[in-house]
Each structure stands twice: as C-alpha cells, then as structure tokens.
Design a protein around this motif. Structure first.
Motif, short mmCIF file in Angstrom:
data_model
loop_
_atom_site.label_atom_id
_atom_site.label_comp_id
_atom_site.label_asym_id
_atom_site.label_seq_id
_atom_site.Cartn_x
_atom_site.Cartn_y
_atom_site.Cartn_z
N GLY A 224 0.79 -1.22 0.00
CA GLY A 224 0.00 0.00 0.00
C GLY A 224 0.83 1.27 0.00
N GLY A 225 2.16 1.13 0.07
CA GLY A 225 3.04 2.29 0.06
C GLY A 225 3.49 2.74 1.43
N GLY A 226 3.03 2.08 2.51
CA GLY A 226 3.43 2.43 3.87
C GLY A 226 4.50 1.51 4.39
N GLU A 227 4.63 1.44 5.73
CA GLU A 227 5.65 0.61 6.35
C GLU A 227 5.09 -0.43 7.31
OE1 GLU A 227 8.59 3.06 8.16
OE2 GLU A 227 9.21 4.01 6.28
N ALA A 228 3.80 -0.35 7.65
CA ALA A 228 3.20 -1.36 8.51
C ALA A 228 3.27 -2.72 7.82
CB ALA A 228 1.76 -1.00 8.82
N LEU A 229 3.30 -3.79 8.60
CA LEU A 229 3.41 -5.12 8.01
C LEU A 229 2.27 -6.02 8.46
CD1 LEU A 229 4.62 -7.34 10.29
CD2 LEU A 229 6.66 -5.94 9.97
N ALA A 230 1.93 -6.97 7.60
CA ALA A 230 0.88 -7.94 7.89
C ALA A 230 1.33 -9.30 7.37
CB ALA A 230 -0.43 -7.52 7.24
N ILE A 231 1.45 -10.27 8.27
CA ILE A 231 1.94 -11.61 7.92
C ILE A 231 0.96 -12.65 8.43
CG2 ILE A 231 3.81 -13.28 8.22
CD1 ILE A 231 5.73 -10.97 8.57
N GLY A 232 0.70 -13.65 7.61
CA GLY A 232 -0.19 -14.72 8.02
C GLY A 232 0.50 -15.81 8.82
N GLU A 233 1.71 -16.19 8.38
CA GLU A 233 2.42 -17.30 9.03
C GLU A 233 3.88 -17.23 8.62
OE1 GLU A 233 2.07 -21.07 11.35
OE2 GLU A 233 0.80 -19.31 11.06
N ILE A 234 4.73 -17.84 9.44
CA ILE A 234 6.16 -17.86 9.14
C ILE A 234 6.73 -19.22 9.51
CG2 ILE A 234 6.93 -16.99 11.39
CD1 ILE A 234 8.86 -15.12 9.80
N GLN A 235 7.65 -19.72 8.69
CA GLN A 235 8.33 -21.00 8.97
C GLN A 235 9.79 -20.83 8.57
OE1 GLN A 235 7.35 -24.51 10.10
NE2 GLN A 235 9.53 -24.17 10.32
N VAL A 236 10.68 -21.19 9.46
CA VAL A 236 12.12 -21.08 9.21
C VAL A 236 12.69 -22.47 8.97
CG1 VAL A 236 14.31 -20.21 10.11
CG2 VAL A 236 12.16 -19.05 10.71
N TYR A 237 13.62 -22.55 8.00
CA TYR A 237 14.25 -23.82 7.65
C TYR A 237 15.76 -23.71 7.81
CZ TYR A 237 9.81 -25.07 5.41
OH TYR A 237 8.48 -25.34 5.17
N GLY A 238 16.40 -24.84 8.07
CA GLY A 238 17.84 -24.85 8.16
C GLY A 238 18.36 -26.17 8.71
N ASN A 239 19.58 -26.15 9.20
CA ASN A 239 20.22 -27.35 9.75
C ASN A 239 20.71 -27.04 11.16
OD1 ASN A 239 21.65 -29.63 10.34
ND2 ASN A 239 23.03 -29.52 8.56
N PRO A 240 20.06 -27.56 12.19
CA PRO A 240 20.47 -27.28 13.56
C PRO A 240 21.66 -28.12 14.02
CG PRO A 240 18.51 -28.65 13.59
CD PRO A 240 18.81 -28.35 12.14
N ASN A 241 22.10 -29.07 13.19
CA ASN A 241 23.18 -29.98 13.59
C ASN A 241 24.56 -29.39 13.30
OD1 ASN A 241 21.29 -32.01 14.34
ND2 ASN A 241 21.06 -32.56 12.16
#
Length: 382
Positions: A365-382
């Motif tokens: 919309g041209g502003g800075e506010a954010l709207a997120i439905g869901e987040i998932q992080v991936y990687g290797n914890p080992n």
C-alpha cells in the motif's frame, strides 16, 4: 404464432451463394512464434469475416478469424523452425467462402527457446532451483523430469507453469542424494525445446520446529495490532483473522519491525512467509500492509537494545506479483503463488542463528506497517 426447430435457428439468415472476393495486397510481418498479416478487404456488402488456416509444425490445425472491421490478424503458435503455408479466405453472411489466397509466413524462433537458453538450475536447500528469463511474459511451462523406479523419465507434479518475466522458483522436499534431472520448456501450443540433462544433489535442511518459537519485544520493535498476538505467526493458520500478525498502522515513531526466538541455533537456509490476504474481492494478496520490500536480520546471541548495527543483515528482499497486474488486482497464478508462501533464501556463509528480526521497508500500500499470516524457518540445527 409460429415456431422453428434448432436446425432452422442455425441456418444463415441470408442466402447469398455467390463467393465473396478475395483479400488483396497481403503483407506479412514475422515475429518470434507469431506472424501479423495485413490485407485489403474486398468491397462485398455482406462480408462477415476473414479467416486464416494453417498447420503448425507439431501437426495442430489452427484457424484464426477476424471481423470485417479489421484489416489485419495475428497468427500464433509457431515454433519458428520452418516456413509455414497459410490459406486466407473471406466469408460472407451466408457462410460462403472465397477461393483462398495462399501465402507463406516465416516466424522467428518462438520465445520458449530464449527461455530455455536462459535456464539455470542447481541445488538449493531441500531441493533444486530454477531461474529463467521470460521477457515477453509468454504462458510457458518448465517441465521437470526425473526417473521412476523402472528408470523411465516422468514429469514432476511440481513443474513450473508461469507467465512472469523473471522466473525464480524452487522445488523442495527432496532427499540429499545425487540425482539425474531433465528440463524442457513448452508453450501453450505444445511446442517443445530441446532437453537439458544434469545431475543435482539437494542440500540438507529441515523445518525448524515452531514449538520452540517465541516472541521477544525489543525497545525499537513496532507495537502490534491489538487483535493479533505474535503467536499468530506460528499457529498453523496462514490467513484468517485474527490468527495472523499485524503491526499497528498508526505507528510512525520508527521502523515496523518485530523480533522472535527460534528456540535453537541453526544454519539457516530460508525463511518462508505467508502474506496476510485482505478481505477485499474475496481475499486479495499484494495489498495494503502485505510486505513488498523488507529485510531479515539475525543473531546468535540476543542483543537486547535493538540496535540493528549489532545484528547480521541476512538479506533484503522484494516481492513481485507474477502477473504484473495493477495494485488491487490479481489472477489465479498470483493467488496461488502467495497462498503457497514465498521462500526467502539465507546466504550459506552466515553463522548459526537463533534470533530473527523482520523489518518492513515498504508494504504494497506504500506504507511501512506489516501484515503476515504465518512464518516458517528452515535450516540445519546440527
């Protein structure tokens, strides 16, 4: 009162059995996979349309019609590998055709060949990536093939179908073993390029369990919308109010940023974000506070002041709408891409990360506010 049968209704209202005159002064312009023909119409008073008939190199018969209001038509579907014969006829209101005017068109190579030449593939975390340029925004498919248990090539269900100009996609969920792949580009006319054969070994990754995620509020984090707790980012609900996360739209004292703890240190591979679709014309992505440009920061140890100079910038990202449609409009490809979530890759050379911050630079919309439905992080914890 009177009635008529379906057969009567399908009979032309006029009965002129005289063949119309032919088109004249036919000119041809050849383009990649297409040809534009321009002509002079005859002066027949009951002329209805002009049609062109031709046979594609793959054997498909094509007929293109243009009304008597036009003096040109676009012929499509050519691979561009050879000259093609085209028959042009005029048709009157009694559906009587003229004798054909036979011409030849010699289109340039179809856009799929440029897409194929630009195709890059390689390993990514949990799968393979595909990059390609499609500047003409043609409807194309990049067919991804691997071998089944009998050793036969089969098309992957996750092959790429797109009309965007820059194709950057990944296919994930693969084992980290060396594997043979084949790639071919196809257009909607069923023209095919040659096949690219290669071997790729996907990189190991796993989903960092959301059970360990927890929100952290640092001094310069933006206040959240009163109805959306930060836990909405990892509750499994990707789109419905209020199990999502928004920063307060009226906040203007600093950047719109939030912080959370993964619960474990991991060599991160990507962050997958599902945007929040507004309740507009059904559900609309790429709208209002959905992030368009943003940054992701990380740290191994928690830096409690919020000073971004003490955090590692993991990446700056920009979301693009596949269709290129104007703001507030979306097609099915746009919807499906956003609803599936966007994956944002993390450079492989950064240290293990436990704490993340997401900062919105500009929303749709041209502003800075954010709207997120869901987040998932991936990687290797080992």
């Amino acid at each position: 009162m009177s009635s008529c049968s379906d057969e009567d209704l399908q009979t032309p209202l006029e009965h002129n059995n005289t063949s119309p005159e032919q088109v004249s002064n036919v000119q041809v312009e050849n383009f990649p996979g297409k040809a534009k023909i321009t002509y002079t119409l005859p002066e027949d008073q009951d002329l209805l349309y002009v049609k062109a008939n031709y046979l594609l190199e793959n054997g498909k018969e094509v007929e293109v019609k243009s009304s008597y209001y036009n003096s040109n038509m676009l012929l499509e579907g050519f691979s561009g590998n050879k000259e093609v014969d085209v028959a042009i006829t005029t048709v009157n209101r009694s559906e009587v055709s003229s004798e054909p005017v036979n011409i030849k068109v010699n289109p340039k190579l179809a856009p799929i060949y440029d897409v194929f030449e630009s195709l890059e593939t390689g390993p990514t975390f949990g799968g393979i990536y595909l990059n390609a340029e499609n500047p003409d925004r043609e409807d194309i498919a990049i067919l991804v093939m691997d071998k089944d248990s009998q050793g036969d090539w089969v098309i992957d269900d996750n092959s790429i179908y797109s009309s965007t100009d820059e194709i950057k996609q990944s296919i994930r969920g693969m084992d980290t073993v060396q594997k043979e792949f084949a790639f071919v580009v196809r257009d909607r006319w069923l023209n095919y390029t040659d096949t690219l054969f290669t071997e790729i070994k996907p990189l190991f990754e796993q989903a960092i369990p959301k059970s360990g995620y927890r929100g952290i509020v640092l001094p310069n984090d933006a206040p959240r919308h009163d109805s959306t707790p930060i836990e909405g980012l990892w509750d499994g609900e990707i789109m419905n109010w209020a199990k999502v996360y928004l920063t307060k739209g009226t906040y203007n004292e600093g950047p719109h940023i939030f912080t959370f703890d993964l619960g474990v240190e991991a060599q991160l591979s990507r962050v997958k974000i599902w945007d929040y679709p507004e309740y507009y014309n059904g559900r609309t992505y790429y709208y209002k506070s959905a992030m368009k440009r943003f940054q992701i920061y990380g740290s191994t140890e928690l830096e409690s002041t919020g000073d971004l100079d003490q955090w590692i910038l993991l990446g700056e990202y920009e979301e693009t709408k596949p269709s290129g449609l104007p703001y507030g409009e979306q097609n099915d490809e746009d919807y499906q891409a956003a609803n599936s979530g966007f994956s944002w890759d993390i450079p492989i050379d950064v240290p293990k990360i436990r704490y993340l911050r997401v900062l919105c630079l500009e929303n749709w919309g041209g502003g800075e506010a954010l709207a997120i439905g869901e987040i998932q992080v991936y990687g290797n914890p080992n």
